[in-house]
Write a protein that holds these residues in place. Structure first.
Motif, short mmCIF file in Angstrom:
data_model
loop_
_atom_site.label_atom_id
_atom_site.label_comp_id
_atom_site.label_asym_id
_atom_site.label_seq_id
_atom_site.Cartn_x
_atom_site.Cartn_y
_atom_site.Cartn_z
N VAL A 56 5.58 -2.33 -1.24
CA VAL A 56 5.69 -3.17 -0.93
C VAL A 56 5.81 -3.65 0.76
N SER A 155 2.57 -6.62 -6.94
CA SER A 155 1.55 -7.06 -6.43
C SER A 155 0.54 -8.34 -7.11
N PRO A 158 4.28 -11.37 -5.08
CA PRO A 158 4.88 -10.34 -4.41
C PRO A 158 6.74 -11.74 -4.66
#
Length: 259
Positions: A56, A155, A158
């Motif tokens: 991320v 995902s 976020p």
């Protein structure tokens, strides 16, 4: 050699990932249990953070270096993790509430034990149903599902993403299903003992010499425990099905939250 950890933006993202991971692990029913050593929890939190951060780190937009902004995003991350863990906690609350209903109907409310987790008095049947829920949690692999959901949450929702408050309808629906599950678990005992109390009331009116008060205790407790033993496969099925449905319920909540 490049050291991305010394970038201030990467450090901020790593701290936010750590907050979401640690909050979820601490609030999950079994992984966050007080009997789990703190060293194990810390090790699991650090391991998951190290695994998730490289995925991320480049997906998060630039976060202003401002304490107020960071605190706002940090609170949001903890709230998201708490909302995810709440889905599992509601099922355990259903098991506890069902045990309280059965104990009350059987006349066992005086036989309470001290629960070191909640620091309150809990009925014996509540302890039994909670222990059964913990065993089923491990058997069906719900802890694996929540770790997988934690990884996917970065995902699906976020860091520093805008909330959609319509997603909280999923939480209200889960809370409503908590009471339905509790009634399903306790329904056989409640229904049977209701008829038993009606019959005992008719007997006491027809034959006042019988001490119904002393007869009712062993009768209701014996019939209640027998019904609980016979209905145990059904209770196991209901709890297992509730844990299984979480695999679709929690991702749906995250999709609605980030829509």
């Amino acid at each position: 050699m490049d050291f991305p950890w010394f970038d201030i933006q990467h450090i901020i993202v790593a701290l936010l990932v750590l907050l979401r991971v640690s909050t979820l692990i601490i609030l999950l029913p079994v992984l966050g249990h007080q009997l789990i050593p703190m060293q194990v929890k810390i090790g699991l939190i650090v391991l998951l953070t190290l695994l998730i951060f490289p995925i991320v780190q480049n997906q998060v937009p630039t976060i202003p270096i401002n304490p107020i902004v960071f605190a706002t995003i940090a609170i949001q991350e903890m709230l998201i993790a708490g909302a995810i863990a709440l889905f599992a906690q509601l099922i355990f609350a259903s098991a506890q509430f069902a045990g309280q209903l059965m104990s009350f109907q059987m006349g066992m409310t005086v036989a309470n034990v001290f629960d070191p987790i909640t620091r309150s008095q809990q009925s014996v049947l509540s302890q039994l149903t909670i222990t059964l829920a913990m065993l089923l949690w491990v058997v069906v692999g719900a802890h694996h599902m929540f770790i997988h959901t934690l990884i996917d949450s970065f995902s699906q929702f976020p860091i520093n993403h805008v909330w959609s408050f319509s997603a909280f309808m999923e939480l209200t629906d889960a809370a409503a299903l908590m009471f339905i599950l509790s009634l399903k678990i306790a329904a056989p005992i409640m229904l049977l003992l209701t008829f038993v109390y009606i019959a005992l009331g008719l007997v006491s009116r027809a034959v006042p010499q019988i001490q119904v008060f002393f007869v009712s205790f062993p009768l209701t407790i014996g019939l209640g425990l027998l019904t609980l033993a016979l209905g145990m496969p059904g209770i196991i099925y209901l709890m297992s099905d509730a844990f299984t449905t979480l695999s679709g319920q929690v991702p749906l909540f995250l999709r609605h939250l980030g829509s």
